[in-house]
Scaffold this motif. Structure first.
Motif, PDB file in Angstrom:
ATOM      1  N   ILE A  36      -2.513   3.715  -0.229  1.00  0.00           N
ATOM      2  CA  ILE A  36      -3.412   2.553  -0.314  1.00  0.00           C
ATOM      3  C   ILE A  36      -3.718   2.060   1.095  1.00  0.00           C
ATOM      4  N   ASN A  39      -5.988  -3.306   0.043  1.00  0.00           N
ATOM      5  CA  ASN A  39      -5.606  -3.962  -1.199  1.00  0.00           C
ATOM      6  C   ASN A  39      -5.950  -5.433  -0.983  1.00  0.00           C
ATOM      7  N   SER A  40      -7.203  -5.806  -1.267  1.00  0.00           N
ATOM      8  CA  SER A  40      -7.666  -7.121  -0.807  1.00  0.00           C
ATOM      9  C   SER A  40      -8.447  -7.863  -1.888  1.00  0.00           C
ATOM     10  N   ARG A  41      -8.460  -9.153  -1.729  1.00  0.00           N
ATOM     11  CA  ARG A  41      -9.231 -10.025  -2.616  1.00  0.00           C
ATOM     12  C   ARG A  41      -9.888 -11.097  -1.743  1.00  0.00           C
ATOM     13  N   ARG A 115      -3.202  -7.276 -11.014  1.00  0.00           N
ATOM     14  CA  ARG A 115      -3.461  -6.391  -9.872  1.00  0.00           C
ATOM     15  C   ARG A 115      -2.887  -5.004 -10.132  1.00  0.00           C
ATOM     16  N   ILE A 119      -4.519  -1.243  -9.660  1.00  0.00           N
ATOM     17  CA  ILE A 119      -3.942  -0.202  -8.792  1.00  0.00           C
ATOM     18  C   ILE A 119      -3.556   1.019  -9.622  1.00  0.00           C
TER      19      ILE A 119
ATOM     20  N   ARG B  63       1.506  -3.817   1.468  1.00  0.00           N
ATOM     21  CA  ARG B  63       0.569  -4.691   2.179  1.00  0.00           C
ATOM     22  C   ARG B  63      -0.496  -5.230   1.226  1.00  0.00           C
ATOM     23  N   GLY B  64      -0.932  -6.456   1.479  1.00  0.00           N
ATOM     24  CA  GLY B  64      -2.062  -7.034   0.749  1.00  0.00           C
ATOM     25  C   GLY B  64      -2.816  -7.977   1.651  1.00  0.00           C
ATOM     26  N   SER B  65      -4.077  -8.234   1.326  1.00  0.00           N
ATOM     27  CA  SER B  65      -4.892  -9.152   2.126  1.00  0.00           C
ATOM     28  C   SER B  65      -5.760 -10.005   1.211  1.00  0.00           C
ATOM     29  N   THR B  66      -5.900 -11.261   1.590  1.00  0.00           N
ATOM     30  CA  THR B  66      -6.847 -12.122   0.881  1.00  0.00           C
ATOM     31  C   THR B  66      -7.722 -12.813   1.910  1.00  0.00           C
ATOM     32  N   GLU B  85       0.931 -11.493  -5.261  1.00  0.00           N
ATOM     33  CA  GLU B  85       0.658 -10.604  -6.401  1.00  0.00           C
ATOM     34  C   GLU B  85       0.140  -9.256  -5.900  1.00  0.00           C
ATOM     35  N   LEU B  86      -0.766  -9.307  -4.910  1.00  0.00           N
ATOM     36  CA  LEU B  86      -1.319  -8.065  -4.362  1.00  0.00           C
ATOM     37  C   LEU B  86      -0.229  -7.218  -3.698  1.00  0.00           C
ATOM     38  N   VAL B  87       0.601  -7.883  -2.893  1.00  0.00           N
ATOM     39  CA  VAL B  87       1.660  -7.163  -2.167  1.00  0.00           C
ATOM     40  C   VAL B  87       2.633  -6.519  -3.160  1.00  0.00           C
ATOM     41  N   ALA B  89       2.184  -5.667  -6.177  1.00  0.00           N
ATOM     42  CA  ALA B  89       1.578  -4.594  -6.977  1.00  0.00           C
ATOM     43  C   ALA B  89       1.274  -3.362  -6.135  1.00  0.00           C
ATOM     44  N   GLY B  90       1.384  -3.496  -4.814  1.00  0.00           N
ATOM     45  CA  GLY B  90       0.974  -2.410  -3.917  1.00  0.00           C
ATOM     46  C   GLY B  90       1.977  -1.276  -3.835  1.00  0.00           C
ATOM     47  N   GLU B  91       1.705  -0.356  -2.945  1.00  0.00           N
ATOM     48  CA  GLU B  91       2.545   0.816  -2.758  1.00  0.00           C
ATOM     49  C   GLU B  91       3.205   0.736  -1.391  1.00  0.00           C
ATOM     50  N   ASP B  93       4.307   1.734   2.145  1.00  0.00           N
ATOM     51  CA  ASP B  93       3.737   2.623   3.159  1.00  0.00           C
ATOM     52  C   ASP B  93       4.354   2.222   4.503  1.00  0.00           C
TER      53      ASP B  93
END
Lengths: 459, 431
Positions: A36, A39-41, A115, A119, B63-66, B85-87, B89-91, B93
């Motif tokens: 990934i 992974n952004s909003r 989310r 994914i 990692r996640g970004s808003t 929530e994004l972080v 749910a992420g993978e 790395d």
């Protein structure tokens, strides 16, 4: 987005005024070779007002959505219009005062996905590609969803709410060849939120299989010869042609700005097989990919038949151009962000289906090309256009031959459309593209396949 | 929060309190004043404010970004919850990282406030000048804006940068009409720190508008030939943008860049040197720090024909194992050559003066093709006539090695400084 009672600000309006509250929400997941990368909003919301005074416009916007900010932007828009009016003193007539009221909400009725669900969907697509397609050296899967939610009131009494979502997925595959990597992509895109559009990865497996087959053939592909050839443009290319090369020249502000279409009204500009329409929201009984029921000037949006049986019949208008041309506004005024003023924009532009089948059309070509997918396109005021073509095949003696490497087609649309000798009986739409004209904005385009003569280039 | 200069630091603090291990935040405040010309008249004045608050978090190497456009505490805390929530749910790395500690710095340049009356005066004078000198020219659109940007960046390694930057930008889109004959549209833009000069006096304005009035009648070239192409600075800027895209994170991570194995190797004629100068006094535009939190420096990308730097960010650098660039690209400068433009034209036996290129995205091996817009046919050292429906095709990698001349003259539009360049061996085809 919280719904507000905007009507309580209407007593602040001086002259024609629009007041719009808007939120755009964007979700993006990008996976490259199983990792990934994004992974952004994002969300951007705010309020804007636009005010008209005797031919001069003022606009102001603020990211804050509260009573002070709303009052501030209304006053600032009015002050800006006044500043210009004092200097320019154009003394134009009042704008058409039509009004429209309505609400259109295309949000999902299903439980909102987490989310992790999004994914997992991307991973499902990526995993299928990785598992099944052995020659792939690079794979990219991007899931991108956009929600556009708007509230609008105008001084003419219009009141509208809309929530228009778009979901799309980029799939980019690459294989190695002796001359370097060769890529091909596909971008499924449609109206709707993730929950309604991307139910499960397996629904896309067949599309992925076809993409891979095309890519393998493209890797062995050839460059086309240069010059004018008989070509069949599949729906994707016919759609971008309708949008870029004809649509833009017939936006009334382009006409006023000197586009070649200014000279062609009621003249034969295409084969009689060609009827080209900018649909507002519904085409042939189906909801279009970018439905617009009330535009951002508070006008009911109606279909515009640009070319009818080969004859140029109408331009697309906002309130101001309608006043200048002496016609009714067509509801083509749209802004992308809350901070964007409405411009004349296409909605869903397509050539109408004809009576031929694709197989008949291919069989009718002795030596030419079947061009399936474009990468990008540009056109200008003369209707001269250029489109990148990333997927196509030779046609020899009525049969598909070798695949093509990336190439370009070009021509003058109002000349080229006169060479159209067949139009297929099917129709497909996409809303993957963002149309650029000061602001970018989602548009729908589509159509059937057309047979024509066109300049194909390449090395 | 009331003090916006503290917002990004506050966000990092909230992210860490929420259990994020590595956090970064950037805030961009933009105020724009804009005058718009449509179809020859000043028709719209805009004033817009916007905010962009970006948060990035890493936990367990995920990692996640808003990003939101609000700075109130409530919105920030909601955005932090979304980020978590994004972080989660992420993978995972291991490549995910944030910028290492650097000395805190503040930067500023250009006027923070516009002179709106002078903007109007300059625009009005420009319209008057065009109307008198180019009666057949139609200004489809012209936009003069003043943009003021405040940027703040903070991260949990202690990085803290802020900058204030103001500049004027002017872009004009035009066509020419003579009776029913219409030219292709063309455009020109410039960035500047003040409005001390009349708008038509900036590099390229008069040249391109004058050319437009010559282009209402064009000629189709017949057949196909291999010849020379002289790219104008405006056209070359587009080619540079295309070439440098091969040097960034995505094509190098996927291995699809035509230059992936070319670092330190000759990729162009030895007379070509290309720089990225985001902190140059020569250019009105630029930036002081990168989006991933590093102080920006000027760099040389092609040094006398040798590829000396990729344009990799922190992630791309760690992922590919190649050196991170000292900036994020853009603001390109090409060293001048030693040939007068007139002499360059005289040296062309058969070719094109390519003023605008409307092309498809190049394929992954660098092949490109497209239409020569607003361009001229050159034969026996003379510019003959404007052309239409003329295609140009070549390969970017090969083209860089076939440079014949680079002009002494260059155009500075505030965002780049670029000369005219002659390339040989390009396929040119008419109808």
């Amino acid at each position: 987005m919280k719904r507000l009672d905007l009507s309580r600000y209407s007593d602040m309006f001086t002259g024609y005024t629009e007041l719009r509250v808007q939120e755009n929400r964007n979700n993006r997941i990008a996976m490259v070779d199983g990792t990934i990368l994004e992974n952004s909003r994002d969300s951007a919301s705010g309020v804007s007002a636009r005010s008209y005074r005797s031919g001069s416009w003022g606009f102001a916007s603020s990211p804050e959505i509260n009573d002070d900010a709303i009052r501030h932007v209304i006053r600032a828009a009015s002050d800006n219009a006044l500043f210009l009016d004092r200097h320019e003193n154009r003394r134009e007539s009042d704008l058409p005062a039509s009004s429209a009221v309505g609400e259109w909400d295309f949000a999902t009725k299903k439980t909102v996905a987490f989310r992790k669900d999004r994914i997992d969907f991307v991973k499902g697509i990526d995993s299928y590609i990785s598992r099944k397609f052995k020659r792939i050296v690079s794979r990219t899967v991007v899931l991108n969803t956009l929600d556009m939610e708007k509230q609008l009131i105008t001084s003419t009494g219009s009141k509208a709410f809309s929530m228009t979502p778009r979901s799309l997925m980029y799939i980019i595959l690459a294989v190695d060849t002796s001359s370097g990597p060769v890529e091909l992509f596909k971008v499924p895109a449609t109206l709707g939120q993730f929950e309604d559009v991307f139910a499960k990865p397996s629904l896309y497996y067949e599309k992925l299989d076809r993409l891979y087959e095309h890519l393998l053939r493209k890797a062995e592909g050839v460059f086309p010869g240069t010059g004018i050839s008989d070509c069949i443009l599949a729906a994707d290319l016919a759609g971008i042609l309708a949008h870029e090369a004809i649509g833009h020249t017939t936006e009334a502000d382009s006409v006023r700005g000197g586009s070649v279409a200014a000279d062609y009204m009621d003249q034969m500009v295409a084969s009689p097989l060609v009827t080209l329409v900018d649909f507002a929201h519904t085409a042939m009984g189906e909801t279009c990919p970018v439905p617009v029921h009330i535009d951002d000037e508070g006008t009911f949006a109606k279909d515009v038949t640009i070319i009818e049986d080969g004859v140029l019949r109408n331009y697309m208008h906002n309130r101001e151009s309608a006043l200048e041309f002496g016609v009714e506004p067509t509801g083509n005024a749209r802004g992308f962000m809350f901070s964007d003023e409405p411009l004349i924009r296409m909605r869903n532009t397509a050539i109408l289906p004809g009576r031929s089948t694709i197989s008949e059309m291919i069989e009718s070509v002795e030596d030419g090309y079947y061009l399936i997918q474009s990468s990008n396109g540009q056109a200008d005021s003369t209707s001269e256009f250029m489109f990148g073509v990333v997927l196509g095949y030779e046609i020899k003696n009525g049969k598909l031959g070798r695949a093509l490497r990336d190439t370009t087609i070009s021509g003058v649309a109002f000349d080229m459309l006169k060479t159209v000798s067949a139009v297929s009986d099917d129709m497909s739409w996409t809303c993957a593209g963002m149309c650029g004209k000061k602001q970018s904005i989602p548009v729908g385009m589509g159509g059937p396949a057309i047979k024509c003569r066109i300049n194909i280039g390449g090395r | 929060m009331a003090d916006r200069s503290r917002v990004s630091e506050f966000c990092v603090k909230v992210l860490l309190e929420a259990g994020i291990e590595k956090a970064e935040s950037s805030l961009l405040l933009t105020r724009r004043h804009e005058l718009n010309v449509d179809s020859g008249s000043i028709s719209l004045m805009r004033t817009t404010d916007d905010v962009n608050l970006s948060l990035t978090g890493i936990r367990d190497q995920k990692r996640g970004s808003t990003s939101i456009n609000k700075t109130d505490d409530g919105f920030i805390r909601d955005s932090v919850l979304e980020l978590i929530e994004l972080v989660d749910a992420g993978e995972s790395d291991p490549i995910n990282e944030i910028a290492e500690a650097q000395t805190a710095e503040s930067f500023s340049r250009g006027p923070e406030e516009p002179d709106v009356d002078l903007m109007y005066t300059r625009m009005k004078a420009f319209l008057g000048y065009c109307g008198t000198k180019y009666p057949n020219l139609i200004l489809e659109q012209a936009i003069l804006d003043h943009t003021a940007k405040q940027r703040y960046y903070s991260n949990s390694n202690g990085v803290s940068f802020q900058s204030v930057r103001g500049e004027y930008n002017f872009v004009v889109v035009f066509i020419s009409r003579d009776g029913t004959s219409t030219s292709s549209f063309n455009y020109v833009g410039v960035s500047m720190e003040d409005l001390s000069k009349e708008l038509h006096t900036y590099d390229g304005m008069d040249r391109l508008m004058g050319q437009s009035t010559d282009q209402t009648v064009t000629t189709n070239l017949e057949g196909s030939f291999t010849g020379d192409v002289i790219t104008t600075p405006e056209c070359m800027e587009d080619f540079i943008s295309t070439i440098t895209r091969y040097l960034g994170d995505y094509p190098l991570i996927t291995g699809t860049s035509i230059f992936k194995d070319s670092l330190g190797k000759v990729i162009a004629d030895e007379r070509l040197s290309l720089h990225s100068r985001p902190v140059s006094e020569e250019l009105a535009g630029g930036y002081f720090f990168t989006g991933d939190g590093f102080k920006a420096e000027n760099s040389t990308i092609i040094d006398r024909g040798v590829l000396s730097s990729f344009l990799l960010g922190l992630y791309g650098s760690r992922k590919t194992g190649k050196e991170k660039a000292v900036n994020s690209g853009s603001f390109y400068v090409i060293d001048p050559g030693n040939t007068d433009f007139d002499k360059m034209v005289e040296s062309v036996e058969k070719g094109i003066l390519l003023c605008r290129f409307s092309g498809g995205n190049p394929s992954s091996n660098g092949d490109f093709s497209g239409v020569a817009k607003n361009s001229y046919y050159i034969e026996n050292g003379e510019i003959k006539y404007p052309v239409s429906e003329t295609m140009v095709a070549g390969n970017l990698k090969q083209m860089l090695k076939t440079i014949k001349h680079i002009s002494k003259e260059r155009v500075n539009n505030g965002g780049s400084i670029i000369p005219w360049i002659t390339f040989s061996g390009i396929t040119i085809s008419g109808k």
